[in-house]
Design an enzyme around this catalytic site. Structure first.
Site, PDB file in Angstrom:
ATOM      1  N   HIS A  78      60.659 -34.939  49.741  1.00  0.00           N
ATOM      2  CA  HIS A  78      61.434 -34.978  48.491  1.00  0.00           C
ATOM      3  C   HIS A  78      62.144 -33.866  48.767  1.00  0.00           C
ATOM      4  O   HIS A  78      63.421 -33.615  48.561  1.00  0.00           O
ATOM      5  CB  HIS A  78      60.765 -35.313  47.306  1.00  0.00           C
ATOM      6  CG  HIS A  78      61.900 -35.204  46.192  1.00  0.00           C
ATOM      7  ND1 HIS A  78      62.907 -36.130  46.225  1.00  0.00           N
ATOM      8  CD2 HIS A  78      62.046 -34.256  44.997  1.00  0.00           C
ATOM      9  CE1 HIS A  78      63.314 -35.974  44.870  1.00  0.00           C
ATOM     10  NE2 HIS A  78      62.918 -35.016  44.292  1.00  0.00           N
ATOM     11  N   GLN A  80      62.707 -31.708  51.103  1.00  0.00           N
ATOM     12  CA  GLN A  80      63.506 -31.622  52.249  1.00  0.00           C
ATOM     13  C   GLN A  80      64.832 -32.437  52.114  1.00  0.00           C
ATOM     14  O   GLN A  80      65.903 -32.124  52.619  1.00  0.00           O
ATOM     15  CB  GLN A  80      62.734 -31.986  53.571  1.00  0.00           C
ATOM     16  CG  GLN A  80      61.801 -31.200  53.842  1.00  0.00           C
ATOM     17  CD  GLN A  80      62.215 -29.604  54.246  1.00  0.00           C
ATOM     18  OE1 GLN A  80      62.995 -29.482  55.176  1.00  0.00           O
ATOM     19  NE2 GLN A  80      61.610 -28.607  53.661  1.00  0.00           N
ATOM     20  N   HIS A  82      66.230 -32.998  49.322  1.00  0.00           N
ATOM     21  CA  HIS A  82      67.220 -32.226  48.334  1.00  0.00           C
ATOM     22  C   HIS A  82      67.959 -31.143  49.037  1.00  0.00           C
ATOM     23  O   HIS A  82      68.993 -31.029  49.026  1.00  0.00           O
ATOM     24  CB  HIS A  82      66.311 -31.474  47.362  1.00  0.00           C
ATOM     25  CG  HIS A  82      66.394 -32.199  46.102  1.00  0.00           C
ATOM     26  ND1 HIS A  82      67.168 -31.886  45.008  1.00  0.00           N
ATOM     27  CD2 HIS A  82      65.466 -32.948  45.299  1.00  0.00           C
ATOM     28  CE1 HIS A  82      67.208 -32.468  43.946  1.00  0.00           C
ATOM     29  NE2 HIS A  82      66.129 -33.338  44.206  1.00  0.00           N
TER      30      HIS A  82
END
Length: 104
Positions: A78, A80, A82
């Site tokens: 998650h 990465q 973002h």
């Protein structure tokens, strides 16, 4: 590296890339209002937040390269996601800023 250290790094990436994303959107607002100097400042400020996120990511990569086993958890995936989407959003914003200037 233990799970807690990995989670802290993931949340640092999420926090900083989230801050950057918010600032990019402030840059879009400035573009719509025709304040291109402010938009450029916002995109530079977003980049500073992205650099902080990237530093957390680089630390993990250095640990891994040094032989530290790192178990990937969903929170890191998650984080990465973002980071990469916000980096892409900023790149698009930089292009849009130039387009706004040309159209204006």
């Amino acid at each position: 590296m233990n799970v807690e250290e990995l989670q802290v790094a993931a949340f640092e990436i999420i926090l900083n890339s989230g801050n950057a994303r918010s600032i990019v959107h402030e840059g879009f607002e400035a573009m719509r209002k025709g304040d291109y100097d402010l938009a450029a400042q916002k995109l530079e400020a977003a980049n500073e937040e992205l650099l902080k996120a990237h530093q957390s990511q680089t630390h993990l990569l250095q640990e891994y390269a040094g032989g530290t086993e790192i178990k990937i958890e969903i929170i890191m995936v998650h984080a990465q996601d973002h980071l990469m989407t916000t980096m892409t959003l900023r790149e698009v914003a930089l292009e849009m800023l130039e387009l706004y200037k040309k159209v204006d």
